[in-house]
Every structure is written in structure tokens, then in C-alpha cells.
Design a protein around this motif. Structure first.
Motif, mmCIF file in Angstrom:
data_model
loop_
_atom_site.group_PDB
_atom_site.id
_atom_site.type_symbol
_atom_site.label_atom_id
_atom_site.label_comp_id
_atom_site.label_asym_id
_atom_site.label_seq_id
_atom_site.Cartn_x
_atom_site.Cartn_y
_atom_site.Cartn_z
ATOM 1 N N THR A 155 20.501 9.060 -0.376
ATOM 2 C CA THR A 155 20.400 7.782 -0.640
ATOM 3 C C THR A 155 19.517 7.754 -2.089
ATOM 4 O O THR A 155 19.144 8.942 -2.876
ATOM 5 N N TYR A 156 20.027 7.127 -2.205
ATOM 6 C CA TYR A 156 18.850 6.093 -3.992
ATOM 7 C C TYR A 156 17.396 6.637 -3.782
ATOM 8 O O TYR A 156 17.474 6.978 -4.582
ATOM 9 N N TYR A 157 16.707 6.739 -2.797
ATOM 10 C CA TYR A 157 15.179 6.712 -2.750
ATOM 11 C C TYR A 157 15.633 8.453 -2.640
ATOM 12 O O TYR A 157 14.702 9.304 -3.394
ATOM 13 N N ASP A 187 18.692 -4.231 5.298
ATOM 14 C CA ASP A 187 17.496 -4.217 4.625
ATOM 15 C C ASP A 187 17.198 -5.983 4.405
ATOM 16 O O ASP A 187 18.247 -6.314 4.829
ATOM 17 N N TYR A 188 15.893 -5.696 4.147
ATOM 18 C CA TYR A 188 15.340 -7.476 4.118
ATOM 19 C C TYR A 188 15.889 -7.958 2.510
ATOM 20 O O TYR A 188 15.182 -8.751 2.330
ATOM 21 N N MET A 236 20.383 1.424 8.468
ATOM 22 C CA MET A 236 19.529 1.022 8.033
ATOM 23 C C MET A 236 19.242 1.285 6.721
ATOM 24 O O MET A 236 18.259 2.357 5.833
ATOM 25 N N GLU A 237 20.234 0.966 5.451
ATOM 26 C CA GLU A 237 20.423 1.851 4.171
ATOM 27 C C GLU A 237 21.209 0.849 4.138
ATOM 28 O O GLU A 237 22.600 0.552 3.990
ATOM 29 N N MET A 269 18.888 -8.911 6.847
ATOM 30 C CA MET A 269 17.394 -9.241 7.886
ATOM 31 C C MET A 269 16.371 -7.930 7.991
ATOM 32 O O MET A 269 16.460 -7.027 7.781
ATOM 33 N N GLN A 270 15.107 -8.762 9.006
ATOM 34 C CA GLN A 270 14.350 -7.488 8.991
ATOM 35 C C GLN A 270 15.083 -7.357 9.947
ATOM 36 O O GLN A 270 15.237 -7.627 11.050
ATOM 37 N N THR A 286 16.664 5.287 7.160
ATOM 38 C CA THR A 286 16.601 6.423 5.479
ATOM 39 C C THR A 286 14.950 6.242 4.721
ATOM 40 O O THR A 286 15.294 4.687 4.693
ATOM 41 N N PHE A 287 13.729 6.290 4.482
ATOM 42 C CA PHE A 287 12.897 6.582 3.959
ATOM 43 C C PHE A 287 12.271 5.463 4.011
ATOM 44 O O PHE A 287 12.328 4.734 3.001
ATOM 45 N N TYR A 329 13.027 11.429 -4.656
ATOM 46 C CA TYR A 329 12.174 12.802 -4.740
ATOM 47 C C TYR A 329 12.769 13.737 -4.812
ATOM 48 O O TYR A 329 12.013 15.110 -4.602
ATOM 49 N N ASP A 337 9.507 3.027 4.508
ATOM 50 C CA ASP A 337 7.737 2.491 4.353
ATOM 51 C C ASP A 337 7.085 3.485 5.176
ATOM 52 O O ASP A 337 7.037 2.771 6.507
HETATM 53 C C1 LIG Z 1 11.514 3.143 0.762
HETATM 54 S S1 LIG Z 1 12.889 1.956 0.422
HETATM 55 C C2 LIG Z 1 14.465 2.649 0.752
HETATM 56 C C3 LIG Z 1 16.241 2.328 0.895
HETATM 57 C C4 LIG Z 1 16.582 2.812 1.645
HETATM 58 N N1 LIG Z 1 16.806 3.356 2.552
HETATM 59 C C5 LIG Z 1 17.300 4.010 0.256
HETATM 60 O O1 LIG Z 1 16.800 5.150 1.773
HETATM 61 O O2 LIG Z 1 17.147 4.213 -0.992
HETATM 62 C C6 LIG Z 1 12.887 1.137 1.578
HETATM 63 C C7 LIG Z 1 13.689 0.362 2.594
HETATM 64 O O3 LIG Z 1 13.034 -0.407 3.330
HETATM 65 C C8 LIG Z 1 13.501 -2.115 3.391
HETATM 66 N N2 LIG Z 1 12.391 -2.470 5.070
HETATM 67 C C9 LIG Z 1 10.941 -1.747 4.800
HETATM 68 N N3 LIG Z 1 10.853 -2.896 5.841
HETATM 69 C C10 LIG Z 1 11.784 -2.789 5.978
HETATM 70 C C11 LIG Z 1 11.816 -4.136 7.094
HETATM 71 N N4 LIG Z 1 10.936 -4.507 8.333
HETATM 72 N N5 LIG Z 1 13.592 -4.861 7.945
HETATM 73 C C12 LIG Z 1 14.233 -4.707 7.147
HETATM 74 N N6 LIG Z 1 14.299 -3.769 5.806
HETATM 75 C C13 LIG Z 1 12.889 -3.092 5.829
HETATM 76 C C14 LIG Z 1 12.364 -2.166 2.270
HETATM 77 O O4 LIG Z 1 12.926 -3.171 1.705
HETATM 78 C C15 LIG Z 1 13.167 -0.810 1.530
HETATM 79 O O5 LIG Z 1 14.161 -1.626 0.998
#
Ligand SMILES: C[S@@+](CC[C@H](N)C(=O)[O-])C[C@H]1O[C@@H](n2cnc3c(N)ncnc32)[C@H](O)[C@@H]1O
Length: 168
Positions: free
Chosen positions: A147-149, A22-23, A1-2, A48-49, A68-69, A153, A71
Motif C-alpha cells: 500500500t501507499y503507506y 476510507d473516509y 480498507m485501503e 465511509m466510516q 492496512t496500516f 515505512y 491509525d
Molecule cells: C495510515 S493511513 C493508511 C492508508 C492506506 N490503508 C494505506 O495503507 O496506504 C490510515 C487511513 O485510515 C483511514 N481511517 C482511519 N479511521 C477510519 C475509519 N474509522 N473509517 C474509515 N477510514 C478510516 C484514514 O482516513 C487514513 O486514510
């Protein structure tokens, strides 16, 4: 999920396949572009979600999950949106092969505490738990892929929390 850090891990393990989810289209685009430019054949991306996970993967098809990271969704009324709430854990359990692990990296101490509580409450099998990955013994070659985020941090000297657990 990244997304693009998937490319780094895919290069490290050419005999395994990796799928980034990621969506947001821009994150998928970035990862896919890097994979194509660097000629990494064992990585793919799905826009996708996560809510639709079980529509994309068959039961027992996935070896391991990396969150990874995410929300953190700290508001009380948004618990069901947290990626370690019961609804998501149930989906992960379904698509994971028996004994397959979930890894969580988060900068958010509240989300980490919530996720650790979930592991405890649901009596899941805890493998690793640290509130400061880079000052622990766990930061091996794989866990040190950032990861990018995560890079953002760390630039602000934020501790990185890490959990690894499985359902059996
Ligand atoms: C803080 S970013 C982290 C991005 C990446 N994983 C990283 O570590 O750099 C959170 C990511 O989660 C994605 N995201 C949040 N809820 C999601 C969901 N239900 N399905 C897919 N992606 C989701 C957002 O689009 C966002 O890109």
C-alpha cells in the motif's frame, strides 16, 4: 480498507470483486482514478466510516477483510477507536461469511501486539502471525502488494507486522 493497492489485487483476481473503504476523499479519488485509467472493472470504493460497515454490507456478504496500516490510536482512552477493538471485530464477524478471514498489516508494533492479544483473549482462530512479513515465509504474491503507506515505512526499513485470523 485501503485504496489504490486494491486496484493491483483486483487485477490479480479478475473473477473477484474488491471494495476499498476510507473516509478521506482524496484516497478514494486516487484509487478510483487509477481503476478507471487502467480499466479495472472489479474494484469499487466507498467513502465511509468503518463504524457504519454493517449499514453497507449484509450479514455473510464479505469473503475477506484487509485492514492496512490503520491509525494505531495508542492512547488508553481511545481503545474503542482501534480497528481491532471488540466493537469493530463484532462488525467484521457479522458481515463476513462463515470462516471468512481478517488480515491486518501494520507498521505499529504496539497495535500489532494489541491485535494479537485480542485474537488470543477472544479465542479467535489464528491463521498467520509474523512481526516481520518480508523476512517470513508468508510474503507471497498477494501479501507482497504494498500500500501507499507500506512503501513509506519500508523505505525507512520498518518491519511490517501481519496477522490473519477468523472467527471460526
Ligand atoms: C495510515 S493511513 C493508511 C492508508 C492506506 N490503508 C494505506 O495503507 O496506504 C490510515 C487511513 O485510515 C483511514 N481511517 C482511519 N479511521 C477510519 C475509519 N474509522 N473509517 C474509515 N477510514 C478510516 C484514514 O482516513 C487514513 O486514510
Amino acid at each position: 480498507m485501503e485504496t489504490f493497492s486494491n486496484v493491483n489485487v483486483a487485477q490479480m483476481f479478475p473473477d473477484k470483486n474488491f471494495i476499498g473503504i476510507d473516509y478521506k476523499g482524496n484516497r478514494i479519488w486516487r484509487g478510483a482514478k487509477t481503476a478507471l485509467e487502467e480499466g479495472v472493472p472489479n474494484v469499487a470504493f466507498i467513502r465511509m466510516q468503518i463504524e457504519t460497515l454493517t449499514g453497507f454490507f449484509a450479514p455473510g456478504e464479505v469473503d475477506e477483510i484487509w485492514i492496512t496500516f490503520p491509525d494505531p490510536q495508542p492512547q488508553l482512552g481511545r481503545e474503542k477507536k482501534r480497528l481491532t477493538s471488540l466493537r469493530f471485530l463484532t462488525m467484521y464477524q457479522l458481515v463476513l461469511k462463515p470462516g471468512g478471514a481478517v488480515n491486518l498489516k501494520t507498521d505499529n508494533d504496539g497495535f500489532y501486539a494489541y491485535s494479537a492479544e485480542q485474537v488470543d483473549k477472544l479465542k479467535l482462530k489464528l491463521h498467520r502471525k509474523t512481526a516481520d512479513l518480508y523476512h517470513s515465509d508468508y510474503a507471497d504474491e498477494v501479501l507482497s502488494i504494498k500500500t501507499y503507506y507500506e512503501k513509506k515505512y519500508l523505505a525507512h526499513h520498518k518491519n511490517i507486522n501481519y496477522l490473519r485470523f477468523s472467527f471460526e
